[in-house]
Design an enzyme around this catalytic site. Sequence first.
Site, short mmCIF file in Angstrom:
data_model
loop_
_atom_site.label_atom_id
_atom_site.label_comp_id
_atom_site.label_asym_id
_atom_site.label_seq_id
_atom_site.Cartn_x
_atom_site.Cartn_y
_atom_site.Cartn_z
N ARG A 259 0.89 -1.16 0.00
CA ARG A 259 0.00 0.00 0.00
C ARG A 259 0.92 1.21 0.00
O ARG A 259 1.82 1.31 0.85
CB ARG A 259 -0.91 -0.01 1.23
CG ARG A 259 -1.89 1.17 1.30
CD ARG A 259 -1.32 2.35 2.06
NE ARG A 259 -2.27 3.44 2.26
CZ ARG A 259 -1.97 4.61 2.81
NH1 ARG A 259 -0.74 4.86 3.21
NH2 ARG A 259 -2.89 5.53 2.96
N ASP B 133 1.63 5.10 0.37
CA ASP B 133 1.14 6.33 0.97
C ASP B 133 1.35 7.50 0.00
O ASP B 133 2.38 7.58 -0.69
CB ASP B 133 1.91 6.58 2.27
CG ASP B 133 1.36 7.74 3.06
OD1 ASP B 133 0.21 7.65 3.51
OD2 ASP B 133 2.09 8.75 3.23
N GLU C 94 -2.53 5.27 -2.47
CA GLU C 94 -3.45 6.21 -1.82
C GLU C 94 -3.54 7.47 -2.66
O GLU C 94 -2.55 8.18 -2.85
CB GLU C 94 -2.97 6.57 -0.42
CG GLU C 94 -3.88 7.58 0.27
CD GLU C 94 -3.20 8.37 1.37
OE1 GLU C 94 -3.91 8.87 2.26
OE2 GLU C 94 -1.96 8.51 1.33
#
Length: 529
Positions: free
Chosen positions: A218, A220, A244
Amino acid sequence: MLLSLVALSLLACPAFAATAEQWRTRSIYQVITDEFALEPGAVVPECVLSDSTWCGGTWNSIRENLDYIQDAGFTAIWISPVSQNYQGPRTAYGDPYHGYWPADIQQLNEHFGTANELMALTAEVHRRDMYIMVDIVINNVMATSLTPDLSSYMFKDQEHYHPYCPVDYSNLTSEQQCWLGDTTVPLPDVNTENADVISQYSSWIANLVQTYNIDGLRIDAAKHVHASFWPAFAQSAGVFCMGEVFDPSVSTVSQWQGPQALDSVLNYPLYYALQAAFTLPGPQNMSALTSVLSQSKAAYKDTTLLGNFLENQDVPRWHNLSVDPQSMYNAMTLGFLSDGIPIVYYGQEQSFSGNSDPYNREPLWPSNYTKTTAYELMTTLNTLRNFLINTTDWATQPTNVLTSTDNGLAFQKGNIVTVLTNIGSPPQNFTQTSFQSPWPAETIAIDVIACRQFVAASGGYIGVEYTKGGVPVVLADSSFLVGSGLCNATLGLQDGSQGQTIVQSFASRDRPLTWLLTFITITISLGLV
């Protein structure tokens, strides 16, 4: 001895190197390492949220408590960043317990454990046939001044960073080249257009993934890095990458998914639309939700890879925004059963109610890991979803809205029809959602949430009444559930042990549909869309 045990575990559990296609089949439980669990025998800290400091969670304590996650049917975990963070006096904003203030990312964060302990966690996750996703921060490092000593970072030359400027959030170039944070805790922006930076990042991520056997990333603040950086980086990683992109616009967020960017993005447009549709009190704007679903089909490269969520470490808890538990149950059900990968932020199942950072980062252990109503609903949804994925091509089937009004939504994905409402918990005897199902007349459909029967009327019409409040309803042809373990498989109830009220909606052939609609004084008349 520990190193030997870890090595043996890794030999027994080969690297998954999970692809986007494999992650599509997973559901994710998100953990902030410092807040999820304490190691056995640890002194329980006071853990005052406003202090923004360490509470004591570790990689070992996650490993010791994986049963809580797996028992709810989750098939993957996402943990907060593992890299070394700022080391120094406490800042005005507290300590980097969250992991998002990187220093030398080549080093591990000693607050969470050792290299062997991180490898032991990934080995145990894999032993359970689960995946592990690790959060990473690429856009920036953390500093305590606008002129930091660069010797403590992986990138030590001034040319590896953009010059300081405050971010203008109305300008994408500014977002990608200026510094996040503020002058109290600045976040120096790494120059990801620099050839040395690109090369070092590619080597670092390949080593991190391979050393610790990581299945997915994931990323950021992915929007704050130019999209052209990501394809080569993702190729070096060799695993699924979810970025994100913190923005409510489908047209904006969708630009970061695809061959020229990343495999997936967190579905922020859906998050905002779910708030608009389901929070109580709230606008109850169901059309905002159907609009986002429609836009998503047109704009994203692959909606089945999007990360669906209601909460995370950057936004208020759902229960902070909505006082009614059924609002969360309905919104959450959509995230599990429409296109995308469901993500649950730790504590959502405990109805934590913190506002924004740091109050949305509560320690989980005071809950005693109770298997709440929300936890049981997640378990049911995961059980159904895992069954569908293992037996059909459900995961790649598109979501199609069957009908929608201000208070009701019915949609179909594969062989499942989901009916949601935003009316909340109070029973409403004369409120109803009606729609034309994909099944022929007299088909028995099972609501897998409450194990009730619904019978399709002429034309396949089914009506859902809310005499027990605005609960989500998830319908499947009874024959389709054989082997699922849900509702005694087909609700045959041969032993009578699960006797539930059998609901027949619009099923009686001697009562025309028009007569029933006249009889019901308050009806949500839902037009097909």
